[in-house]
Scaffold this active site. Structure first.
Site: not given
Ligand code: UT7
Length: 318
Positions: A113, A245, A275
């Site tokens: 990225c 980004h 992204n």
């Molecule tokens: O470009 C390269 C760099 N990449 C980035 O900068 C990405 C950085 N990360 C992010 O943008 C965020 O961490 C995400 C968007 C990937 C995830 O958001 P989050 O608020 O950090 O969510 P999380 O990973 O803590 O997950 C929260 C919950 C989980 O469920 P439980 O364990 O709380 O029951 C996940 O399983 O959300 C669940 N979850 C989803 N639910 C519905 C994860 N993906 C999904 C989904 N739909 N697509």
């Protein structure tokens, strides 16, 4: 002293659009979860026969037109991509052939990225040393091809696209400074683990521990903007536009808060593009140039963070 400046910008998005609602029928997700956690509403995806080079070519032609430069005037073609059409020749060489130019240097640069920011810095150095007068810099990705479409934690986040700039030699900057960093210690958090090189071609799909990446991205991007301002003796008031980004609206908001910059001065495309990895900054840059927000003479700060980890910034006067 020789500097580089942006002569023209271009971009291209494939025509196929996938909305958050469309994703509900592919994985266990909801349109509202994606929007609330990421700010993404839709993304563009390549069709079955479209390749990274197709996107790169369209963006490159737009940038060359905007710059008023013929492809034959290029001394270097640089493509930042993690999703090349094939192992080799490089996408830059494939693009060179499409543009029907022969002989100038051409190579790909892979910094995920942060690839476009890395490539801009390399291009700037070619021009500053007198090794090149005109450089085409492209960020192009078909990330959809390396996604595991059963993994809801990654497949909802990304899109395909390409952006490009033509840099030319100038008496005044142009690119004021660039700051590049990497730390390979974080491999496990964001990677495509497989490849022919390690005998695991079947594992050539993205894996990410999103939450940990998120936290490190916010801190690191806060630091890189401070480093860039300090290196140039500038304050946030000297920045007209931030082009971050486009990974997650919450990361973008956190960096803007750190700079105390109102969101009106931040170019945001994550809602429409998702992204697009190395394409995300040049896509946003071109959009804001073409809609008249970014004007000649204004100061633009670009920052990116991605797999590696790699991160960096470019400060430029447009
Ligand atoms: O470009 C390269 C760099 N990449 C980035 O900068 C990405 C950085 N990360 C992010 O943008 C965020 O961490 C995400 C968007 C990937 C995830 O958001 P989050 O608020 O950090 O969510 P999380 O990973 O803590 O997950 C929260 C919950 C989980 O469920 P439980 O364990 O709380 O029951 C996940 O399983 O959300 C669940 N979850 C989803 N639910 C519905 C994860 N993906 C999904 C989904 N739909 N697509």
């Amino acid at each position: 002293m020789q500097y580089s400046r942006v002569l023209g910008t271009g971009s291209y998005l494939p025509s196929r659009v996938m909305t958050n609602a469309d994703l509900e029928s592919i994985v266990d997700t909801s349109a509202s979860w994606i929007l609330e956690r990421t700010g993404i509403e839709k993304r563009h995806l390549v069709g079955d026969t479209e390749t990274c080079c197709d996107l790169a070519e369209a963006a490159a032609r737009n940038a060359l037109d905007a710059a008023g430069i013929a492809a034959t005037e290029l001394d270097l073609i640089l493509v930042a991509t993690t999703t090349p059409d094939q192992f080799f020749p490089s996408t830059a060489c494939l693009l060179q052939q499409r543009l029907d130019v022969h002989g100038c240097a051409a190579f790909d640069l892979q910094a995920v990225c942060a690839g476009f920011v890395y490539a801009l810095d390399v291009a700037d150095k070619f021009i500053r040393t007198g090794a090149a007068k005109h450089v085409l810099v492209v960020g192009a990705e078909t990330i959809s091809r390396v996604l595991d479409w059963t993994d809801r934690t990654t497949c909802v986040l990304f899109g395909d696209g390409a952006g490009a700039v033509v840099l030319g030699a100038a008496d005044e900057p142009g690119i004021i400074s660039s700051h590049l960093h990497a730390d390979g210690a974080y491999k496990e958090l964001l990677q495509i683990p497989g490849g022919h090189g390690n005998g695991r071609p079947e594992a050539a799909f993205m894996e990410m521990k999103g939450n940990e990446v998120f936290r490190i991205a916010v801190t690191t991007l806060g630091r890189i903007v401070e480093e860039t301002l300090e290196a140039n003796g500038l304050t946030r008031d000297d920045i007209d536009w931030l082009i971050p980004h486009q990974a997650n609206i919450r990361i973008i908001q956190a960096t803007a808060r750190k700079l105390d910059l109102p969101l009106e001065r931040v170019i945001i495309t994550v809602a429409e593009h998702g992204n697009t990895s190395s394409a995300s900054i040049p896509l946003a840059f071109d959009q804001a140039v073409r809609d008249g927000r970014i004007q000649r003479g204004q100061t633009v700060l670009m920052e990116a963070f991605g797999g590696g980890f790699t991160w960096g910034s470019v400060l430029l006067r447009y």
